[in-house]
Write a protein that holds these residues in place. Structure first.
Motif, mmCIF file in Angstrom:
data_model
loop_
_atom_site.group_PDB
_atom_site.id
_atom_site.type_symbol
_atom_site.label_atom_id
_atom_site.label_comp_id
_atom_site.label_asym_id
_atom_site.label_seq_id
_atom_site.Cartn_x
_atom_site.Cartn_y
_atom_site.Cartn_z
ATOM 1 N N UNK A 111 -7.181 15.083 49.617
ATOM 2 C CA UNK A 111 -7.977 15.287 48.414
ATOM 3 C C UNK A 111 -7.249 16.273 47.508
ATOM 4 N N UNK A 112 -7.423 16.064 46.208
ATOM 5 C CA UNK A 112 -6.917 16.997 45.201
ATOM 6 C C UNK A 112 -8.126 17.589 44.510
ATOM 7 N N UNK A 140 -15.230 15.691 36.966
ATOM 8 C CA UNK A 140 -15.888 14.679 37.786
ATOM 9 C C UNK A 140 -14.978 14.201 38.898
ATOM 10 N N UNK A 141 -15.368 13.069 39.492
ATOM 11 C CA UNK A 141 -14.628 12.502 40.624
ATOM 12 C C UNK A 141 -13.850 11.274 40.172
ATOM 13 N N UNK A 142 -12.567 11.278 40.471
ATOM 14 C CA UNK A 142 -11.655 10.211 40.082
ATOM 15 C C UNK A 142 -10.710 9.927 41.235
ATOM 16 N N UNK A 143 -9.754 9.047 41.020
ATOM 17 C CA UNK A 143 -8.713 8.749 41.998
ATOM 18 C C UNK A 143 -7.352 8.891 41.336
ATOM 19 N N UNK A 175 -7.726 8.220 37.304
ATOM 20 C CA UNK A 175 -8.495 7.023 36.935
ATOM 21 C C UNK A 175 -9.555 7.250 35.861
ATOM 22 N N UNK A 176 -9.356 8.239 34.996
ATOM 23 C CA UNK A 176 -10.229 8.418 33.839
ATOM 24 C C UNK A 176 -9.873 7.348 32.818
ATOM 25 N N UNK A 204 -11.112 15.632 42.541
ATOM 26 C CA UNK A 204 -12.358 16.192 42.015
ATOM 27 C C UNK A 204 -11.995 17.281 41.032
ATOM 28 N N UNK A 205 -12.531 17.165 39.805
ATOM 29 C CA UNK A 205 -12.222 18.104 38.748
ATOM 30 C C UNK A 205 -13.491 18.867 38.396
#
Length: 172
Positions: free
Chosen positions: A39-40, A84-87, A104-105, A169-170
């Motif tokens: 995870x980042x 938010x949560x992205x990949x 993936x935004x 996760x940002x």
């Protein structure tokens, strides 16, 4: 005999120069054989990127953000870094910013919000290196159009360590 010695000296000096230039610059593509990054996490307020392994933090990096760092990215050109949560969804070895890995935004919620406002959510959000060699982008606070900036050396490490499909996760 003089011609032979001159040619031999030229070949030897050329070989030495090629060897030394290879040592000096090196490749921007590094290898990594350590634990997998699972995870980042990005903490925008602290300007900190964290690479997590299965059982511990593997590395942390200071970062630069979008030129308008407060709040979640909503529209193209707003200068914000998403929250938010992205990949991690792609890699760009030919990036204008040394190397880059894509985020993936926009996700479905980002697209839906922008559509209601009749605007574009924007896109092409990356974790990338600096704009020019020799300049530390983390010392030029918040200069990107919404991306996450590292030094060239740091993005080389992150590029080697983080795989496509890794969650990011940002946080504000």
């Amino acid at each position: 005999m003089k011609t032979y010695k001159c040619a031999r000296r030229t070949v030897l000096l050329g070989g030495l120069a090629a060897f030394l230039s290879g040592c000096a610059g090196g490749s921007k593509f590094r290898s990594y054989n350590g634990p997998a990054v699972t995870r980042v996490r990005l903490y925008k307020g602290q300007r900190l990127l964290v690479l997590d392994g299965a059982s511990s933090v593997l590395r942390t990096y200071p970062v630069g953000l979008g030129f308008a760092p407060e709040g979640h990215k909503q529209f193209e050109g707003d200068g914000r870094t998403p929250e938010g949560s992205y990949l991690v969804d792609r890699r760009n070895p030919e990036s204008s910013f040394h190397l880059s890995i894509g985020i993936s935004y926009p996700n479905e919620a980002d697209i839906a919000f922008a559509e209601v406002q009749e605007k574009s959510p924007g896109g092409d959000i990356f974790i990338h290196g600096g704009p020019r060699r020799g300049i530390d982008p983390t010392n030029v606070q918040d200069w990107t159009a919404g991306c996450i900036a590292l030094t060239d050396r740091q993005i080389e490490d992150v590029y080697a360590m983080v795989r496509d499909g890794t969650p990011i996760d940002i946080y504000a």
